[in-house]
Design a protein around this motif. Structure first.
Motif, PDB file in Angstrom:
ATOM      1  N   SER A   1       0.871   5.568  -0.244  1.00 38.90           N
ATOM      2  CA  SER A   1       0.188   6.864  -0.311  1.00 38.90           C
ATOM      3  C   SER A   1       1.180   7.906  -0.809  1.00 38.90           C
ATOM      4  O   SER A   1       2.396   7.753  -0.659  1.00 38.90           O
ATOM      5  CB  SER A   1      -0.358   7.260   1.069  1.00 38.90           C
ATOM      6  OG  SER A   1       0.690   7.479   1.998  1.00 38.90           O
TER       7      SER A   1
ATOM      8  N   TRP B   1       0.848  -1.179   0.000  1.00 40.66           N
ATOM      9  CA  TRP B   1       0.000   0.000   0.000  1.00 40.66           C
ATOM     10  C   TRP B   1       0.891   1.239   0.000  1.00 40.66           C
ATOM     11  O   TRP B   1       1.801   1.353   0.831  1.00 40.66           O
ATOM     12  CB  TRP B   1      -0.899   0.020   1.229  1.00 40.66           C
ATOM     13  CG  TRP B   1      -1.909  -1.085   1.285  1.00 40.66           C
ATOM     14  CD1 TRP B   1      -1.670  -2.421   1.426  1.00 40.66           C
ATOM     15  CD2 TRP B   1      -3.334  -0.936   1.212  1.00 40.66           C
ATOM     16  NE1 TRP B   1      -2.842  -3.128   1.440  1.00 40.66           N
ATOM     17  CE2 TRP B   1      -3.890  -2.237   1.323  1.00 40.66           C
ATOM     18  CE3 TRP B   1      -4.190   0.147   1.091  1.00 40.66           C
ATOM     19  CZ2 TRP B   1      -5.252  -2.464   1.298  1.00 40.66           C
ATOM     20  CZ3 TRP B   1      -5.564  -0.078   1.071  1.00 40.66           C
ATOM     21  CH2 TRP B   1      -6.082  -1.376   1.169  1.00 40.66           C
TER      22      TRP B   1
ATOM     23  N   LEU C   1      -3.486   7.299  -3.630  1.00 36.53           N
ATOM     24  CA  LEU C   1      -3.355   6.041  -2.894  1.00 36.53           C
ATOM     25  C   LEU C   1      -3.440   4.897  -3.888  1.00 36.53           C
ATOM     26  O   LEU C   1      -4.323   4.895  -4.756  1.00 36.53           O
ATOM     27  CB  LEU C   1      -4.457   5.904  -1.848  1.00 36.53           C
ATOM     28  CG  LEU C   1      -4.505   4.591  -1.053  1.00 36.53           C
ATOM     29  CD1 LEU C   1      -3.330   4.521  -0.085  1.00 36.53           C
ATOM     30  CD2 LEU C   1      -5.824   4.463  -0.296  1.00 36.53           C
TER      31      LEU C   1
ATOM     32  N   PHE D   1      -6.864   5.775   5.907  1.00 38.86           N
ATOM     33  CA  PHE D   1      -5.978   6.835   5.433  1.00 38.86           C
ATOM     34  C   PHE D   1      -6.602   8.197   5.707  1.00 38.86           C
ATOM     35  O   PHE D   1      -7.818   8.329   5.867  1.00 38.86           O
ATOM     36  CB  PHE D   1      -5.633   6.669   3.947  1.00 38.86           C
ATOM     37  CG  PHE D   1      -6.784   6.829   2.986  1.00 38.86           C
ATOM     38  CD1 PHE D   1      -7.097   8.068   2.427  1.00 38.86           C
ATOM     39  CD2 PHE D   1      -7.548   5.726   2.606  1.00 38.86           C
ATOM     40  CE1 PHE D   1      -8.142   8.208   1.534  1.00 38.86           C
ATOM     41  CE2 PHE D   1      -8.604   5.863   1.699  1.00 38.86           C
ATOM     42  CZ  PHE D   1      -8.899   7.114   1.162  1.00 38.86           C
TER      43      PHE D   1
ATOM     44  N   TYR E   1      -6.603  12.255   4.308  1.00 39.96           N
ATOM     45  CA  TYR E   1      -6.219  13.019   3.125  1.00 39.96           C
ATOM     46  C   TYR E   1      -6.670  14.474   3.183  1.00 39.96           C
ATOM     47  O   TYR E   1      -7.586  14.848   3.927  1.00 39.96           O
ATOM     48  CB  TYR E   1      -6.752  12.340   1.856  1.00 39.96           C
ATOM     49  CG  TYR E   1      -8.235  12.528   1.602  1.00 39.96           C
ATOM     50  CD1 TYR E   1      -8.698  13.550   0.778  1.00 39.96           C
ATOM     51  CD2 TYR E   1      -9.180  11.664   2.172  1.00 39.96           C
ATOM     52  CE1 TYR E   1     -10.053  13.723   0.528  1.00 39.96           C
ATOM     53  CE2 TYR E   1     -10.524  11.821   1.921  1.00 39.96           C
ATOM     54  CZ  TYR E   1     -10.969  12.856   1.110  1.00 39.96           C
ATOM     55  OH  TYR E   1     -12.311  13.020   0.869  1.00 39.96           O
TER      56      TYR E   1
ATOM     57  N   LEU F   1      -1.379   6.940   6.660  1.00 38.72           N
ATOM     58  CA  LEU F   1      -1.861   5.628   6.236  1.00 38.72           C
ATOM     59  C   LEU F   1      -1.701   4.654   7.392  1.00 38.72           C
ATOM     60  O   LEU F   1      -0.688   4.676   8.099  1.00 38.72           O
ATOM     61  CB  LEU F   1      -1.050   5.149   5.025  1.00 38.72           C
ATOM     62  CG  LEU F   1      -1.360   3.772   4.432  1.00 38.72           C
ATOM     63  CD1 LEU F   1      -2.739   3.766   3.785  1.00 38.72           C
ATOM     64  CD2 LEU F   1      -0.296   3.409   3.395  1.00 38.72           C
TER      65      LEU F   1
ATOM     66  N   CYS G   1      -2.121  12.618   0.532  1.00 40.54           N
ATOM     67  CA  CYS G   1      -2.525  11.558   1.461  1.00 40.54           C
ATOM     68  C   CYS G   1      -1.535  11.555   2.621  1.00 40.54           C
ATOM     69  O   CYS G   1      -0.486  10.931   2.559  1.00 40.54           O
ATOM     70  CB  CYS G   1      -2.555  10.202   0.755  1.00 40.54           C
ATOM     71  SG  CYS G   1      -3.425   8.921   1.680  1.00 40.54           S
TER      72      CYS G   1
END
Length: 289
Positions: free
Chosen positions: A135, A133, A155, A189, A191, A179, A176
């Motif tokens: 961001s 993952w 993301l 997350f 943002y 996370l 972002c």
């Protein structure tokens, strides 16, 4: 928020976390292990190398990575023990393509693979399925907004071979900031510009409004959320679809000494890195009144 309301959270000194070189990065794996990178001069090689430590309860294992010239920002681990090191930025090649900024090593320090996860990375977490993952901050989101840049989605999720398998298309992410991947079907997350925290649960997502304050890491436990920008840490409580600030948090050692440093959070764990060692705790150790 009542600024006079201050809560103290006790963090324990992590055994075998003594920092002898230059601290580069700290990470938390999906299994709850702490990982740490140090830049240390190797007298035999006559050059700087990276020591990647995997911290256990009372001891640590160390992998030496010779590639110290890369400015790594993030460290994590795959389920089989392979190490993932990622740089926040990446350079252009002569043909205009991005050079690799993600490098995978075995536990002996041998490079196994490398690829680009795009530029402007804000955070990296590997889940239990070995999915990565990622961001992105604003420079990654807008630098190539006219192209099919992965970073423009704010993301994204990649497989362990660096192939993208998910792009955010539901939220207008400019940056972002934070996370927290608790699992492949349980990720959070935060943002900008909407100042919202989003909870992804499989195909379903829920968003919550938070105060207009930037933060880089956070943990959620029940109705409570702890957010931090490394300078200031706050306790928030959920009220409907909004989190309200309830108190400022100060961290202290087992001796009651105030702690200040770089804070990383994941799942319900909190790790604070000072110049000399690490301190850790869990959100469940702290029960708000």
């Amino acid at each position: 928020m009542d600024t006079s309301n201050t809560l103290k959270i006790h963090l324990d000194r992590v055994t075998a976390s003594q920092v002898t070189g230059k601290h580069v990065a700290t990470g938390l794996t999906i299994s709850g292990q702490i990982m740490m990178i140090e830049d240390i001069y190797d007298t035999k090689r006559r050059r700087n190398v990276l020591h990647v430590h995997r911290l256990h309860d009372q001891w640590r294992t160390t992998t030496i990575v010779a590639q110290a010239e890369i400015d790594f920002s993030y460290v994590d681990s795959f389920s089989d023990g392979r190490i993932l090191l990622v740089a926040s930025r990446c350079d252009d090649d002569v043909d205009g393509s991005w050079l690799p900024n993600a490098f995978i090593y075995d536990q002996a320090g041998h490079l196994l693979d490398s690829y680009c996860l795009d530029d402007g990375i804000q955070n990296v977490h590997v889940d239990e399925k070995n999915q990565i993952w990622v961001s992105y901050f604003d420079e990654g989101v807008f630098a190539d907004s006219a192209t099919t840049s992965i970073g423009s989605f704010g993301l994204a999720v990649f497989d362990e071979f660096g192939q993208v398998i998910f792009k955010n298309k539901d939220y207008p992410i400019d940056d972002c900031y934070a996370l927290n991947v608790c699992g492949s079907d349980d990720a959070w997350f935060f943002y900008h510009p909407d100042y919202r925290v989003v909870h992804l649960q499989g195909e379903r997502s829920t968003s919550y409004q938070v105060p207009t304050r930037h933060f880089s890491d956070f943990v959620v436990q029940g109705e409570y959320l702890i957010s931090t920008d490394n300078e200031h840490t706050y306790l928030l409580q959920q009220e409907g679809d909004t989190y309200i600030e309830k108190a400022r948090i100060l961290f202290e050692s087992e001796k009651g000494t105030p702690l200040q440093g770089t804070i990383k959070m994941r799942q319900n764990r909190i790790v604070l890195s000072t110049d000399t060692r690490l301190y850790a705790g869990t959100f469940t150790d702290f029960v708000p009144e």
